[in-house]
Design a protein around this motif. Sequence first.
Motif, mmCIF file in Angstrom:
data_model
loop_
_atom_site.group_PDB
_atom_site.id
_atom_site.type_symbol
_atom_site.label_atom_id
_atom_site.label_comp_id
_atom_site.label_asym_id
_atom_site.label_seq_id
_atom_site.Cartn_x
_atom_site.Cartn_y
_atom_site.Cartn_z
ATOM 1 N N UNK A 1 12.354 21.560 0.889
ATOM 2 C CA UNK A 1 12.913 22.642 0.741
ATOM 3 C C UNK A 1 12.196 24.027 0.314
ATOM 4 N N UNK A 2 12.350 24.441 0.282
ATOM 5 C CA UNK A 2 11.709 26.229 -0.441
ATOM 6 C C UNK A 2 10.092 26.055 -0.965
ATOM 7 N N UNK A 3 9.323 26.144 -0.513
ATOM 8 C CA UNK A 3 8.112 25.887 -1.765
ATOM 9 C C UNK A 3 7.666 27.081 -2.432
ATOM 10 N N UNK A 4 7.427 26.133 -3.851
ATOM 11 C CA UNK A 4 7.047 27.046 -4.403
ATOM 12 C C UNK A 4 9.219 26.883 -5.504
ATOM 13 N N UNK B 1 0.880 -1.515 -0.150
ATOM 14 C CA UNK B 1 0.228 -0.359 -0.081
ATOM 15 C C UNK B 1 0.670 1.006 -0.172
ATOM 16 N N UNK B 2 0.740 2.350 -0.661
ATOM 17 C CA UNK B 2 1.010 3.680 -0.456
ATOM 18 C C UNK B 2 1.023 3.993 0.407
ATOM 19 N N UNK B 3 2.078 4.784 0.765
ATOM 20 C CA UNK B 3 2.638 5.382 2.323
ATOM 21 C C UNK B 3 1.729 6.971 2.223
ATOM 22 N N UNK B 4 1.344 6.956 3.343
ATOM 23 C CA UNK B 4 0.606 8.614 2.975
ATOM 24 C C UNK B 4 1.321 9.520 3.402
ATOM 25 N N UNK B 5 1.582 10.812 1.810
ATOM 26 C CA UNK B 5 2.537 11.574 2.169
ATOM 27 C C UNK B 5 2.262 12.572 3.505
ATOM 28 N N UNK B 6 2.879 12.630 4.179
ATOM 29 C CA UNK B 6 2.411 13.803 5.135
ATOM 30 C C UNK B 6 3.644 14.896 5.144
ATOM 31 N N UNK B 7 3.165 15.510 5.312
ATOM 32 C CA UNK B 7 3.523 17.031 4.951
ATOM 33 C C UNK B 7 4.083 17.876 6.520
ATOM 34 N N UNK B 8 5.138 18.242 6.062
ATOM 35 C CA UNK B 8 5.559 19.160 7.024
ATOM 36 C C UNK B 8 6.480 20.472 6.859
ATOM 37 N N UNK B 9 5.501 21.807 7.817
ATOM 38 C CA UNK B 9 6.173 22.905 7.603
ATOM 39 C C UNK B 9 7.550 22.732 8.632
ATOM 40 N N UNK B 10 9.076 23.126 7.922
ATOM 41 C CA UNK B 10 9.576 23.162 9.620
ATOM 42 C C UNK B 10 10.661 24.440 9.446
ATOM 43 N N UNK B 11 11.481 24.296 9.966
ATOM 44 C CA UNK B 11 12.425 26.047 10.005
ATOM 45 C C UNK B 11 13.560 25.282 9.402
ATOM 46 N N UNK C 1 18.535 12.093 1.593
ATOM 47 C CA UNK C 1 19.689 12.832 0.784
ATOM 48 C C UNK C 1 19.929 13.882 1.977
ATOM 49 N N UNK C 2 19.109 14.274 2.733
ATOM 50 C CA UNK C 2 18.884 15.262 3.724
ATOM 51 C C UNK C 2 18.433 15.906 5.372
ATOM 52 N N UNK C 3 18.841 16.521 5.957
ATOM 53 C CA UNK C 3 18.012 16.663 7.297
ATOM 54 C C UNK C 3 16.543 17.012 6.832
ATOM 55 N N UNK C 4 15.436 16.678 7.675
ATOM 56 C CA UNK C 4 14.123 16.233 7.632
ATOM 57 C C UNK C 4 13.300 15.666 8.291
ATOM 58 N N UNK C 5 12.276 16.397 8.599
ATOM 59 C CA UNK C 5 11.625 15.962 10.181
ATOM 60 C C UNK C 5 11.250 14.352 10.769
ATOM 61 N N UNK C 6 12.596 14.744 11.809
ATOM 62 C CA UNK C 6 12.607 12.287 11.518
ATOM 63 C C UNK C 6 13.588 12.042 11.964
ATOM 64 N N UNK D 1 23.744 13.125 2.824
ATOM 65 C CA UNK D 1 25.097 13.865 1.671
ATOM 66 C C UNK D 1 24.463 15.609 2.002
ATOM 67 N N UNK D 2 24.017 15.851 3.830
ATOM 68 C CA UNK D 2 23.925 16.436 3.937
ATOM 69 C C UNK D 2 24.616 17.701 3.944
ATOM 70 N N UNK D 3 26.032 17.411 3.415
ATOM 71 C CA UNK D 3 27.303 18.382 3.837
ATOM 72 C C UNK D 3 27.018 19.028 2.283
ATOM 73 N N UNK D 4 26.222 18.594 0.942
ATOM 74 C CA UNK D 4 25.948 18.997 -0.011
ATOM 75 C C UNK D 4 24.713 19.562 -0.089
ATOM 76 N N UNK D 5 23.836 19.149 0.476
ATOM 77 C CA UNK D 5 22.345 19.447 0.348
ATOM 78 C C UNK D 5 22.103 19.909 1.779
ATOM 79 N N UNK D 6 21.302 21.474 1.539
ATOM 80 C CA UNK D 6 20.687 21.958 2.981
ATOM 81 C C UNK D 6 21.098 23.508 2.421
#
Length: 343
Positions: free
Chosen positions: A53-56, A2-12, A72-77, A83-88
């Motif tokens: 990333x940045x919305x839009x 089954x598909x994993x429900x998409x979870x949307x997090x607004x994060x700083x 590939x980079x830091x995200x909620x949880x 590759x956080x040293x190149x993506x952030x």
Amino acid sequence: MPAEPATVFPIPATVTAPPRCDFSSQRGSREVHLEPKYGQGACRATVRYLWTGAPGAPTVIVQGGISADRDVCASPGQANGWWSELVGEGAAIDLAQCRVLSIDYLVPADLPGASAVSSEDQADALAALVDDLGIGRVLAFVGASYGAMTGLAFAARHPGKLRRLVALAGAHRPHPLATAQRSVQRGIVRLGLESGQVDQALNLARQLAMTTYRGAEEFSRRFAAGPELREGRFHFPVEDYLEHAGRSFVARFDATRFLALSESIDLHDISPERVRTPTSLVGFPSDRLVPLADLCELQRRLGGTASLDVVESPYGHDAFLKETTRLAPLVREALECCHGEYA
């Protein structure tokens, strides 16, 4: 599955300084329609992804080697990414200026009726996901190792969805010597599956792989000391390093997944002439899996404009992971050259 429900997090944007903007992070899965190269017709496949990333902002696809996942980079949880040293935020792939899309690679179990998975299947899954998420066209595809192979397949098969390709340590085909080395690794794992010693076999296969990922200069510098007598036999300095690498890999990877993706590397074969997307190539002279000569051939044969940057490093194929400080300006420049013209 089954598909994993998409979870949307607004994060700083950062936890260590006032955010310049609010980031959006979407983590989930989508079912997409695919026709696997080694399948028996069309099927539905579940693609697990991270889009952050940045919305839009324009989207950049980022994919790594066969052991890399969507984180590939830091995200909620997820405190960090591979590759956080190149993506952030503020990094070469700046999450304040773009959104990054990455997937967990598919394996035959994800493709009903398929006997193997190809780099083209991974590319088609990403293209279908780009449509499903309403992205339409991505600013760039940044791929390293198997990710570079997938990027070449994406550019060849879906040119209208991509403005620029950045390919690090990956070519249009595997080198036969590298295929030979991976074939031995797969043989070890198959023997483990047959004998019931799966973890031991996967451990040994990873140890052998580490001798191909890294360069001779690094091994010479790190493991030049003599052996020591322990537990009734001589232990050489390099053994502790290899055994640790093997144990760590077994703890996070599956043998059947390893077999499928290792084989997929060796099934990869893309005609460079079909790739007309502007391409930035990066190679390492110490890389024994992807010789610089193969990247030179790829550059000559690509159907569109192409540059090749050569980065000296003692780290062999793994230089794309170890030399992030030196790679950052090359990746940043490749993205900046098409940012202003993105439509």
